[in-house]
Write a protein that holds these residues in place. Structure first.
Motif: not given
Length: 495
Positions: A332, A334, A374, A380
Motif C-alpha cells: 500500500e 500510496e 497499491a 499515487l
C-alpha cells in the motif's frame, strides 16, 4: 580492490583518523593488520578490558595501566614513531569531556607523525568535533566469488573428520551462493555449517534452510520484516500472466544474461482490488526466483523527530542492499507517501522521503527487486507511474473461474480436505465476483458451521457461507468498476 587495499590507500593519503562502524570487530582488525603489514607499519590495539597491546601478537602483554581510554591515548601521544593505533568501542567513553578532549589531542599527535588512529566501533554516532576530522571506512560484504571460495573451504575443512556429501547442480550452487550474499564471512560460514550439521549433506533441499538461517541472522536489524513465501508456485492460484513473466525473467538473473547485455529486472507495481491477491503476487515473485521476501512498513518509518524519518528510510534501503539478493515489498505504497501527491501538511516530509525512494529506485545497482502494491490509483504520485520506474505495472483483478477452482483446491488441501470430495465446479460458479481472500474466508466460515453441528464440511456448507456474505465487488461495485476502467490499457493483467 580488497578492503585491506582500500584501507592502505587511506594510509597513503595520510588520513589521520579513520572510523570503521561494524559488528564484525575481528574482521575489521584483520583488515587493519593486513593494510598495516602491506605498508610496513606497526599496529597497537586498545580495548577497555585489555589495554594497549601489540596488534600482531596473539597473547601480547598489556602496556601497564593503559585500560582507561585517557591513559591509553596519552601513551599513544608519547610514541615518536609512525604506527597504526586501533581503539575498540571508544565511542561510549566520549561522553566524558576529558576523554573527548584527549582523543582530539591524540588525533593531532598521531597526524604529526603521519600515523593513523582507527576507531572500530559498534555505535554510529561520534561527537561532531571528531566526525569533522574522521574518514568513514565501510567493510564490504564478500562477493559471490569470495562466498563460493569460502563454501569450498568450509566443506573441505569439515570433510576431514567425516565426509560431507555434496549433491548440487550448477544452478543449485549459484542459488545458494546468491542467497548467502548480504552475510559477513563469519555469518556465511555459520549458515553453511548449520546446513550440513545434521545429515552431513549439502543438496538442493538446503536452499530453504539457508534462506531461513539468513533470515534469523538479519531480521533482528529491525527495519524490515521477513515474510514467509510458499515454496512452490502451485500453492498460488491464478496469476498466470504474472507467473509467465516471472519465469521468463528468472533466466535474466544469471551471469549469462548479463553477458548477453540484459540488466536484472528491478521491480513491478501491483495495482488491484483489495483481497484480489496482490500480497500473493509479491510472494509469487519470491517463490519463483527463490529469493527471501522482506516487507518494508513505510508507515512505521515516520518519526516525530526532525530528520529521523529520512534516516530510517535510508537505513531500510541500505539494509535491503546489504541483504541482497532479495525481493523488497512495499505494501500500500500510496498510503505511505500519500502527501507526496498533493499539498502536504507535514512540512514536505512525505515529498522528501518519496523523492529519496525514487532516486534509490533509479540509481541502486544491488540485486534488490522492488514490488510495490497499491489500491488507490488517485493517491499515487504521477512520478511513480512513469515508465522506467518499474519494469512493468500489473493489474490484479478478481480471479476468473479457472483461478477460483485452483484457489478452492489449494485452501481445501491446506486444511487437510480432499478437493475431490467437493463439487469444485459448483463452488467456482457460486464464488463469482469473490477475491481469493474472500474464498478463503468462505471455506473457514463453512468449516465453522460444519464443526458447530459436528458434521464433515461439504460443498453445501461452503455455498451457504458464501450466500450469507456479499463480496466486496458488490458492496463497492462503483469503486471496483472505476479501478478496472482506469487499468484497462494502462496495466498488464496479472491473470
Amino acid at each position: 580492490m580488497s578492503d585491506s587495499e582500500r584501507l592502505a590507500q587511506l594510509f597513503d593519503a595520510q588520513h589521520a583518523c579513520i572510523s570503521i562502524l561494524t559488528l564484525e570487530e575481528q574482521a575489521a582488525l584483520e583488515v587493519v593488520r593486513n593494510a598495516a603489514l602491506d605498508r610496513g607499519l606497526d599496529v597497537l590495539v586498545w580495548s577497555v578490558t585489555q589495554g594497549v597491546r601489540d596488534g600482531f601478537l596473539a597473547k601480547a602483554p598489556m602496556v601497564v595501566n593503559s585500560e582507561h581510554p585517557s591513559a591509553a591515548m596519552y601513551y599513544l601521544t608519547t610514541l615518536e614513531r609512525r604506527l597504526v593505533a586501533v581503539l575498540c568501542d571508544v565511542s561510549d567513553h566520549l561522553k566524558d569531556p576529558r576523554v573527548l578532549r584527549m582523543l582530539r589531542e591524540t588525533i593531532d599527535a598521531v597526524a604529526q607523525r603521519r600515523g593513523h588512529l582507527v576507531l572500530i566501533d559498534h555505535a554510529s554516532e561520534l561527537p561532531q568535533p571528531v566526525q569533522a576530522v574522521t574518514s568513514a571506512f565501510e567493510l564490504s560484504m564478500p562477493d559471490e566469488k569470495a562466498l563460493e571460495e569460502l563454501m569450498r573451504t568450509v566443506l573441505v575443512g569439515e570433510s576431514v573428520p567425516e565426509p560431507v556429501r555434496v549433491n548440487l547442480t550448477q544452478d543449485d550452487l549459484q542459488t545458494i551462493i546468491r542467497n548467502l550474499r548480504g552475510l559477513t564471512a563469519r555469518q556465511a560460514r555459520e549458515v553453511i555449517l548449520d546446513s550440513i550439521c545434521n545429515d552431513r549433506t549439502l543438496d538442493s533441499k538446503d536452499i530453504n534452510t539457508i534462506l531461513a538461517q539468513k533470515r534469523k541472522r538479519l531480521q533482528s536489524m529491525g527495519v524490515l520484516d521477513y515474510v514467509e513465501a510458499p515454496v512452490d508456485l502451485d500453492e498460488i492460484g491464478g496469476l498466470r500472466a504474472l507467473k509467465y513473466w516471472l519465469e521468463q525473467r528468472r533466466e535474466a538473473l544469471c551471469d549469462e544474461a548479463v553477458h548477453f547485455g540484459l540488466a536484472p529486472p528491478r521491480g513491478v507495481l501491483m495495482l488491484g482490488i483489495q483481497g484480489a491477491g496482490k500480497s500473493l503476487a509479491a510472494k509469487a515473485v519470491a517463490t519463483a526466483w527463490k529469493r527471501p521476501l522482506l516487507r518494508l512498513d513505510a508507515g512505521a518509518l515516520y518519526d516525530k523527530y526532525i530528520g529521523e524519518s529520512e534516516r530510517q528510510l535510508r537505513n531500510a534501503l541500505h539494509q535491503a542492499e546489504m541483504m541482497a539478493p532479495i525481493v523488497l515489498w512495499i505494501d500500500e505504497i500510496e498510503k505511505a507517501f500519500a502527501s507526496a501527491a498533493a499539498q502536504s501538511a507535514d512540512g514536505g516530509l512525505s515529498k522528501r522521503m518519496f523523492g529519496h525512494l525514487l532516486t534509490w529506485m533509479q540509481e541502486h545497482r544491488s540485486p534488490v527487486f522492488l514490488i510495490a502494491t497499491a489500491n488507490d490509483i488517485e493517491a499515487l504520485p504521477p512520478e511513480l507511474l512513469r515508465k522506467g520506474r518499474f519494469d512493468e505495472i500489473f493489474f490484479v483483478d478478481l480471479p476468473d473461474a479457472d483461478a477460483r477452482r485452483q484457489i478452492f483446491q489449494i485452501h481445501l488441501k491446506k486444511r487437510k480436505r480432499d478437493p475431490k470430495k467437493f463439487d469444485i465446479d459448483q463452488l467456482a460458479t457460486e464464488s463469482e465476483g469473490r477475491s481469493g481472500a474472500e474464498i478463503e474466508q468462505a471455506i473457514v466460515a463453512g468449516m465453522h458451521n460444519a464443526f458447530a453441528v459436528r458434521e464433515q464440511v461439504s460443498t453445501e456448507h461452503l455455498v451457504n457461507a458464501m450466500k450469507g456474505s456479499p463480496p466486496l465487488s458488490v458492496t463497492m461495485r462503483e469503486k471496483v468498476e472505476a479501478l478496472r476502467k482506469w487499468a484497462s490499457g494502462r496495466c498488464v493483467p496479472a491473470d
